[in-house]
Design a protein around this motif. Structure first.
Motif, PDB file in Angstrom:
ATOM      1  N   ALA A 140      16.593 -58.687  -0.369  1.00 24.84           N
ATOM      2  CA  ALA A 140      16.068 -58.302  -1.679  1.00 24.84           C
ATOM      3  C   ALA A 140      16.693 -56.976  -2.098  1.00 24.84           C
ATOM      4  CB  ALA A 140      14.552 -58.190  -1.618  1.00 24.84           C
ATOM      5  N   SER A 142      15.954 -55.193  -5.267  1.00 25.46           N
ATOM      6  CA  SER A 142      15.046 -54.246  -5.899  1.00 25.46           C
ATOM      7  C   SER A 142      13.608 -54.767  -5.944  1.00 25.46           C
ATOM      8  CB  SER A 142      15.521 -53.924  -7.320  1.00 25.46           C
ATOM      9  OG  SER A 142      15.570 -55.102  -8.095  1.00 25.46           O
ATOM     10  N   ASP A 143      13.415 -55.991  -6.338  1.00 21.53           N
ATOM     11  CA  ASP A 143      12.064 -56.528  -6.485  1.00 21.53           C
ATOM     12  C   ASP A 143      11.626 -57.192  -5.183  1.00 21.53           C
ATOM     13  OD1 ASP A 143       9.662 -57.393  -7.439  1.00 21.53           O
ATOM     14  OD2 ASP A 143      10.490 -59.138  -8.482  1.00 21.53           O
ATOM     15  N   GLY A 145       8.308 -57.348  -4.390  1.00 21.54           N
ATOM     16  CA  GLY A 145       6.895 -57.679  -4.551  1.00 21.54           C
ATOM     17  C   GLY A 145       6.555 -59.084  -4.100  1.00 21.54           C
ATOM     18  N   GLU A 146       7.361 -60.059  -4.518  1.00 24.40           N
ATOM     19  CA  GLU A 146       7.106 -61.449  -4.132  1.00 24.40           C
ATOM     20  C   GLU A 146       7.196 -61.627  -2.622  1.00 24.40           C
ATOM     21  OE1 GLU A 146       8.791 -65.929  -5.138  1.00 24.40           O
ATOM     22  OE2 GLU A 146       9.979 -64.193  -5.722  1.00 24.40           O
TER      23      GLU A 146
END
Length: 181
Positions: A140, A142-143, A145-146
């Motif tokens: 990943a 940057s994101d 969160g998932e």
């Protein structure tokens, strides 16, 4: 997956397909781990009958993920350089290679041949799902969160198993300690 069907894959369709297949494999691994808690909570044995099919689907999608990675991204050459430059690929490879013996021994005949060793072998799914999560979180950019949500879900499922059966159940090939009462 919907973007694949509609043909809206953006500037790098190979990357999109590879990621979608990998995510599907990971989600199916998590669904496989969900079957035992579902069976315990609902007391319906059908969940366990679905578990093997989900595991084989996870392996199938993992095979497609690896093949699409080799075809679209790596190009079938210079595997060693890829492994040394991208550590997340090592974690993904571990996750995939651990699934191979699970898929090969998922038949009823192999269950009979392996006896109680079959259960200990199939605890490798815990190694695979953790390695797959590490593979996703490391790649990943940057994101995250998932992937953190998936990590919490995986940790929760592993915690449930450990709480119900004992921490040794999470370690492949360890014999369960039976207390004599």
């Amino acid at each position: 997956m919907n973007r694949i069907v509609t043909g809206n894959l953006g500037p790098d369709p190979g990357q999109e397909v590879t990621q979608a297949l990998g995510l599907a494999a990971f989600q199916l691994l998590i669904a496989t781990l969900c079957m035992t808690p579902m069976q315990r909570w609902t007391r319906w044995g059908g969940w366990i009958r679905v578990r093997r099919m989900l595991g084989l689907f996870a392996f199938f999608y993992a095979c497609l993920h690896v093949l699409s990675f080799l075809q679209f991204i790596l190009g079938w050459h210079d595997l060693w350089a890829t492994f040394t430059k991208r550590p997340y690929i090592i974690a993904g490879s571990v996750a995939f290679l651990v699934l191979v013996p699970l898929a090969l021994t998922s038949t009823k005949g192999m269950m009979r041949r392996l006896g109680s060793d079959w259960k200990r072998l199939h605890r490798l799914i815990y190694v695979s799902v953790v390695a797959a999560w590490i593979h996703f979180i490391w790649q990943a950019r940057s994101d995250v969160g998932e992937m953190l949500i998936y990590g919490v879900l995986v940790a929760g499922l592993l915690w449930l198993r450990a709480r119900w059966i004992g921490w040794n159940v999470l370690i492949p090939f360890v014999r369960e300690q039976r207390s004599i009462k």
